[in-house]
Design a protein around this motif. Structure first.
Motif, PDB file in Angstrom:
ATOM      1  N   UNK A 142       0.808  -1.214  -0.018  1.00  0.00           N
ATOM      2  CA  UNK A 142       0.111   0.067  -0.119  1.00  0.00           C
ATOM      3  C   UNK A 142       0.800   1.193  -0.169  1.00  0.00           C
ATOM      4  N   UNK A 143       0.556   2.231  -0.464  1.00  0.00           N
ATOM      5  CA  UNK A 143       1.034   3.607  -0.335  1.00  0.00           C
ATOM      6  C   UNK A 143       0.015   4.673  -0.611  1.00  0.00           C
ATOM      7  N   UNK A 144       0.352   5.630  -0.370  1.00  0.00           N
ATOM      8  CA  UNK A 144      -0.588   6.850  -0.551  1.00  0.00           C
ATOM      9  C   UNK A 144      -0.355   8.246  -0.203  1.00  0.00           C
ATOM     10  N   UNK A 145      -0.907   9.003  -0.171  1.00  0.00           N
ATOM     11  CA  UNK A 145      -0.698  10.503   0.046  1.00  0.00           C
ATOM     12  C   UNK A 145      -1.330  11.465  -0.783  1.00  0.00           C
ATOM     13  N   UNK A 146      -1.728  12.769  -0.202  1.00  0.00           N
ATOM     14  CA  UNK A 146      -2.410  13.679  -1.176  1.00  0.00           C
ATOM     15  C   UNK A 146      -1.862  14.089  -2.432  1.00  0.00           C
ATOM     16  N   UNK A 147      -2.292  13.868  -3.463  1.00  0.00           N
ATOM     17  CA  UNK A 147      -1.759  14.018  -4.832  1.00  0.00           C
ATOM     18  C   UNK A 147      -1.530  15.535  -5.358  1.00  0.00           C
ATOM     19  N   UNK A 148      -1.717  16.406  -4.580  1.00  0.00           N
ATOM     20  CA  UNK A 148      -1.592  17.803  -4.766  1.00  0.00           C
ATOM     21  C   UNK A 148      -0.026  18.046  -4.327  1.00  0.00           C
ATOM     22  N   UNK A 149       0.393  17.077  -3.582  1.00  0.00           N
ATOM     23  CA  UNK A 149       1.762  17.183  -3.138  1.00  0.00           C
ATOM     24  C   UNK A 149       3.052  16.644  -3.910  1.00  0.00           C
ATOM     25  N   UNK A 150       3.842  17.254  -4.464  1.00  0.00           N
ATOM     26  CA  UNK A 150       4.678  16.795  -5.473  1.00  0.00           C
ATOM     27  C   UNK A 150       5.455  15.634  -5.168  1.00  0.00           C
ATOM     28  N   UNK A 151       6.021  15.469  -3.776  1.00  0.00           N
ATOM     29  CA  UNK A 151       6.465  14.228  -3.387  1.00  0.00           C
ATOM     30  C   UNK A 151       5.813  12.787  -3.471  1.00  0.00           C
ATOM     31  N   UNK A 152       4.575  13.220  -3.303  1.00  0.00           N
ATOM     32  CA  UNK A 152       3.668  11.869  -3.276  1.00  0.00           C
ATOM     33  C   UNK A 152       3.471  11.509  -4.795  1.00  0.00           C
ATOM     34  N   UNK A 153       3.251  12.294  -5.724  1.00  0.00           N
ATOM     35  CA  UNK A 153       3.145  11.919  -7.151  1.00  0.00           C
ATOM     36  C   UNK A 153       4.461  11.222  -7.597  1.00  0.00           C
ATOM     37  N   UNK A 154       5.749  11.752  -7.217  1.00  0.00           N
ATOM     38  CA  UNK A 154       6.944  11.423  -7.554  1.00  0.00           C
ATOM     39  C   UNK A 154       7.055   9.870  -6.916  1.00  0.00           C
ATOM     40  N   UNK A 155       6.462   9.741  -5.658  1.00  0.00           N
ATOM     41  CA  UNK A 155       6.683   8.213  -5.157  1.00  0.00           C
ATOM     42  C   UNK A 155       5.896   7.310  -6.001  1.00  0.00           C
ATOM     43  N   UNK A 156       4.759   7.994  -6.402  1.00  0.00           N
ATOM     44  CA  UNK A 156       3.783   6.779  -7.185  1.00  0.00           C
ATOM     45  C   UNK A 156       4.438   6.434  -8.505  1.00  0.00           C
ATOM     46  N   UNK A 157       4.950   7.608  -9.301  1.00  0.00           N
ATOM     47  CA  UNK A 157       5.852   7.207 -10.541  1.00  0.00           C
ATOM     48  C   UNK A 157       6.993   6.232 -10.181  1.00  0.00           C
ATOM     49  N   UNK A 158       7.652   6.445  -9.262  1.00  0.00           N
ATOM     50  CA  UNK A 158       8.817   5.541  -8.910  1.00  0.00           C
ATOM     51  C   UNK A 158       8.274   4.110  -8.656  1.00  0.00           C
ATOM     52  N   UNK A 159       7.189   3.937  -7.922  1.00  0.00           N
ATOM     53  CA  UNK A 159       6.730   2.516  -7.672  1.00  0.00           C
ATOM     54  C   UNK A 159       6.138   1.982  -8.979  1.00  0.00           C
ATOM     55  N   UNK A 160       5.500   2.766  -9.608  1.00  0.00           N
ATOM     56  CA  UNK A 160       5.084   2.521 -11.169  1.00  0.00           C
ATOM     57  C   UNK A 160       6.132   1.728 -11.856  1.00  0.00           C
ATOM     58  N   UNK A 161       7.150   2.542 -11.925  1.00  0.00           N
ATOM     59  CA  UNK A 161       8.318   2.108 -12.638  1.00  0.00           C
ATOM     60  C   UNK A 161       8.967   0.723 -11.889  1.00  0.00           C
ATOM     61  N   UNK A 162       9.048   0.692 -10.532  1.00  0.00           N
ATOM     62  CA  UNK A 162       9.524  -0.560  -9.937  1.00  0.00           C
ATOM     63  C   UNK A 162       8.634  -1.549  -9.961  1.00  0.00           C
ATOM     64  N   UNK A 163       7.426  -1.380 -10.199  1.00  0.00           N
ATOM     65  CA  UNK A 163       6.391  -2.444  -9.779  1.00  0.00           C
ATOM     66  C   UNK A 163       6.658  -3.959 -10.726  1.00  0.00           C
TER      67      UNK A 163
END
Length: 116
Positions: A2-23
């Motif tokens: 699981x992961x999450x966070x408000x997507x108006x916050x750039x570090x959270x968007x970056x986190x999701x992009x990293x996870x998508x690449x690593x997945x």
């Protein structure tokens, strides 16, 4: 996972992009694993990462994040930037969910139980 966070916050968007690449690499080792992504205000780009076939599931906002964290095995938080204590990590710990993060994700957190 699981992961999450408000997507108006750039570090959270970056986190999701990293996870998508690593997945895909994680799925090679754990083919039945699922990555559940929660957070308010997901952009169209974040929503477009949803891939049910490969277990990358973007759910968006959730009312009871604590309930989800209590049922989750691990919170993934590959944060590359941001400052201060990370709420998602504290929330996971409070709910008994282990966390895998980066040095940036762990900034400001340390065990003071044995401090003098």
């Amino acid at each position: 996972f699981v992961t999450g966070g408000g997507f108006k916050h750039p570090p959270n968007v970056d986190c999701i992009n990293i996870l998508h690449k690593l997945w895909p690499q994680i799925r090679v080792r754990l083919p039945a694993a699922k990555m559940h992504v929660y957070g308010a205000y997901p952009s169209e780009k974040v929503l477009s990462l949803h891939d049910e076939k490969n277990g990358f599931l973007v759910h968006g906002h959730v009312e009871d994040l604590d309930g989800i964290l209590k049922k989750s095995r691990v919170l993934l938080a590959p944060l590359r930037f941001g400052a201060g204590i990370k709420g998602k990590i504290v929330d996971a710990w409070r709910c008994g969910c282990p966390v895998i993060t980066t040095p940036v994700g762990a900034e400001g957190m340390r065990d003071l139980s044995n401090a003098g």
